[in-house]
Design a protein around this motif. Structure first.
Motif, PDB file in Angstrom:
ATOM      1  N   ASN A 143      35.817  40.501  42.310  1.00 15.55           N
ATOM      2  CA  ASN A 143      34.724  39.832  41.610  1.00 15.55           C
ATOM      3  C   ASN A 143      33.414  40.566  41.878  1.00 15.55           C
ATOM      4  OD1 ASN A 143      33.026  38.105  40.288  1.00 15.55           O
ATOM      5  ND2 ASN A 143      33.575  36.271  41.440  1.00 15.55           N
ATOM      6  N   LEU A 144      32.863  41.198  40.832  1.00 18.80           N
ATOM      7  CA  LEU A 144      31.576  41.901  40.903  1.00 18.80           C
ATOM      8  C   LEU A 144      30.543  41.244  40.005  1.00 18.80           C
ATOM      9  CD1 LEU A 144      32.909  45.565  40.826  1.00 18.80           C
ATOM     10  CD2 LEU A 144      31.751  44.484  42.757  1.00 18.80           C
ATOM     11  N   LEU A 145      30.695  39.960  39.784  1.00 16.32           N
ATOM     12  CA  LEU A 145      29.822  39.206  38.887  1.00 16.32           C
ATOM     13  C   LEU A 145      28.370  39.248  39.342  1.00 16.32           C
ATOM     14  CD1 LEU A 145      29.298  36.888  36.711  1.00 16.32           C
ATOM     15  CD2 LEU A 145      29.875  35.296  38.551  1.00 16.32           C
ATOM     16  N   LEU A 177      43.510  50.756  43.307  1.00 14.57           N
ATOM     17  CA  LEU A 177      43.857  49.326  43.280  1.00 14.57           C
ATOM     18  C   LEU A 177      45.112  49.129  42.429  1.00 14.57           C
ATOM     19  CD1 LEU A 177      40.262  47.842  42.862  1.00 14.57           C
ATOM     20  CD2 LEU A 177      41.505  48.394  44.966  1.00 14.57           C
ATOM     21  N   LYS A 178      46.261  49.440  43.001  1.00  9.99           N
ATOM     22  CA  LYS A 178      47.519  49.406  42.267  1.00  9.99           C
ATOM     23  C   LYS A 178      47.951  47.979  41.905  1.00  9.99           C
ATOM     24  CE  LYS A 178      47.883  53.862  42.778  1.00  9.99           C
ATOM     25  NZ  LYS A 178      47.693  54.780  41.631  1.00  9.99           N
ATOM     26  N   SER A 179      47.497  46.980  42.674  1.00 14.71           N
ATOM     27  CA  SER A 179      47.927  45.591  42.449  1.00 14.71           C
ATOM     28  C   SER A 179      46.871  44.742  41.761  1.00 14.71           C
ATOM     29  CB  SER A 179      48.306  44.943  43.791  1.00 14.71           C
ATOM     30  OG  SER A 179      49.306  45.680  44.457  1.00 14.71           O
ATOM     31  N   LEU A 180      45.792  45.346  41.302  1.00 18.23           N
ATOM     32  CA  LEU A 180      44.691  44.589  40.709  1.00 18.23           C
ATOM     33  C   LEU A 180      45.114  43.982  39.361  1.00 18.23           C
ATOM     34  CD1 LEU A 180      41.684  43.885  41.160  1.00 18.23           C
ATOM     35  CD2 LEU A 180      41.133  45.849  39.708  1.00 18.23           C
ATOM     36  N   ILE A 181      44.885  42.667  39.220  1.00 16.80           N
ATOM     37  CA  ILE A 181      45.223  41.981  37.966  1.00 16.80           C
ATOM     38  C   ILE A 181      44.021  41.237  37.383  1.00 16.80           C
ATOM     39  CG2 ILE A 181      47.672  41.751  38.493  1.00 16.80           C
ATOM     40  CD1 ILE A 181      47.148  38.901  39.418  1.00 16.80           C
ATOM     41  N   VAL A 182      42.990  40.940  38.200  1.00 16.11           N
ATOM     42  CA  VAL A 182      41.802  40.226  37.716  1.00 16.11           C
ATOM     43  C   VAL A 182      40.569  41.032  38.111  1.00 16.11           C
ATOM     44  CG1 VAL A 182      40.436  38.113  37.802  1.00 16.11           C
ATOM     45  CG2 VAL A 182      42.934  37.988  37.924  1.00 16.11           C
ATOM     46  N   THR A 192      43.619  39.843  33.389  1.00 12.92           N
ATOM     47  CA  THR A 192      42.356  39.196  33.026  1.00 12.92           C
ATOM     48  C   THR A 192      41.204  40.136  33.329  1.00 12.92           C
ATOM     49  OG1 THR A 192      43.281  37.021  33.599  1.00 12.92           O
ATOM     50  CG2 THR A 192      40.881  37.180  33.375  1.00 12.92           C
ATOM     51  N   ILE A 193      40.301  40.256  32.355  1.00  8.95           N
ATOM     52  CA  ILE A 193      39.105  41.073  32.540  1.00  8.95           C
ATOM     53  C   ILE A 193      37.921  40.337  31.941  1.00  8.95           C
ATOM     54  CG2 ILE A 193      39.408  42.382  30.386  1.00  8.95           C
ATOM     55  CD1 ILE A 193      38.309  44.837  31.917  1.00  8.95           C
TER      56      ILE A 193
END
Length: 380
Positions: free
Chosen positions: A129-131, A146-151, A172-173
């Motif tokens: 989260n870089l909001l 980040l091989k496992s990044l999904i959100v 999700t992006i």
């Protein structure tokens, strides 16, 4: 159970002895310092090593070198919340020793720069989260590790373009709230979105800010002229080539016309040379120019010496037809003299014979001026 109780007691003792972390809530393997009233300026060094969930929300943590050293000790962390702090830069290897981390929240900070290897080592991170930061640019390789990044949440930043890798496996992006420039630089992201099977949250607010013709149109459906992109790419390559040539010429002139290093340092000034790139062609051209110039100077200096050396040893054996050539030359010279009526043919013959008397007879030897004639006379 006994192990957990013992760890809980140890952590409680540490919190009690440390007035800074006394405001944190410690339960089992969770440490929450959200209600500390922004008293924390660094990550507490007294944290339990077996903590799995650490929340440092709403503090004044800048994530400096000391903070990173503390985090490297917490190898069991699975969730880390650093939102609402004062982090401005994410340097390389900021979270390098957190192999079990799955959730990282660094939203609502002052982040302007994210280095290429900032997230190196987070092989199991699934949510980032870089909001609400101030990020203006992201390298395409920032999220490669980040091989496992999904959100991924990039909402409310200052991004105008984003070159995303096709190897992403996101589900999700979030890209809303950025001033996207729907031109050639956004073409890679748009192509990726057309094949993206996941969810793009707040898609209605993910619109173009530039140019005016595409304003308020979704970045997924904005019309980008690919033909213009090809033309701009060629123009950019031409500009880069001409710039490299100008830099080479400037470097050559500065190399041979600038004052020496000692003189410059004595005057208290130093000439600024252009930065060298990584091009081997540029380096080879400069070295070739320097070597060729040095060779020409050396040749110009040594040529007169070599010439005199060759001339001093240019003796040769007389040929048989040399006497005939000499007679022809002498006759030609005599014919060029003005005729005197009082001189007859016999007088001419006498002059010719006297002239030939000076030509030594050929004995098969060549006189060498380097032979010591005086030494030979004494010996004889």
């Amino acid at each position: 159970l006994n192990m957990k109780l013992s760890w809980l007691m140890i952590c409680a003792e540490i919190m009690f002895l440390n007035p800074v972390t006394a405001d944190c809530n410690v339960t089992s393997q969770t440490v929450t310092c959200d209600e500390s009233g922004k008293k924390l300026h660094t990550i507490p060094i007294s944290l339990c090593l077996n903590v799995t969930r650490l929340s440092l929300k709403n503090n004044n943590i800048a994530l400096n070198d000391n903070d990173k050293k503390v985090l490297q000790r917490l190898t069991n962390l699975t969730e880390l919340y650093l939102n609402e702090n004062v982090i401005s830069v994410l340097y390389n290897n900021s979270f390098c020793n957190l192999p079990k981390l799955k959730i990282l929240d660094i939203s609502n900070n002052n982040i302007t720069t994210v280095h290429q290897a900032a997230f190196a080592g987070l092989n199991h991170l699934s949510k980032l989260n870089l909001l609400h930061n101030y990020i203006t640019q992201l390298d395409s390789d920032v999220f490669t590790s980040l091989k496992s990044l999904i959100v991924l949440n990039l909402q409310d930043n200052l991004l105008k373009s984003f070159h995303i890798k096709s190897s992403f496996k996101l589900t999700t992006i979030v890209l809303a709230g950025n001033p996207w420039n729907c031109s050639c630089d956004l073409l890679d992201l748009q192509k990726w979105l057309t094949t993206f099977n996941g969810t793009m949250e707040n898609e209605n607010n993910t619109v173009c800010a530039f140019p005016n013709a595409q304003k308020m149109i979704s970045i997924r459906t904005a019309m980008i002229q690919t033909t213009d992109c090809g033309f701009k790419k060629k123009s950019l390559e031409t500009t880069v080539t001409s710039t490299s040539t100008n830099k080479l010429q400037s470097f050559a002139s500065l190399t041979f016309l600038s004052p020496s290093k000692n003189d410059t340092e004595n005057n208290g000034t130093r000439a600024e040379l252009p930065l060298l790139g990584k091009s081997w062609t540029f380096l080879g051209g400069v070295l070739g120019f320097v070597l060729s110039t040095t060779l020409l100077i050396f040749t110009a200096i040594k040529c007169p010496t070599w010439y005199r050396y060759l001339i001093s040893y240019s003796h040769r054996r007389l040929e048989e037809n040399d006497s005939e050539m000499f007679e022809q030359e002498f006759s030609a010279d005599m014919n060029s003299f003005p005729t005197v009526p009082d001189i007859n043919d016999e007088h001419s013959i006498v002059i010719f014979e006297k002239t030939h008397a000076f030509v030594p007879e050929e004995d098969g030897f060549i006189e060498d001026k380097y032979i010591d004639t005086h030494g030979i006379s004494e010996e004889s």
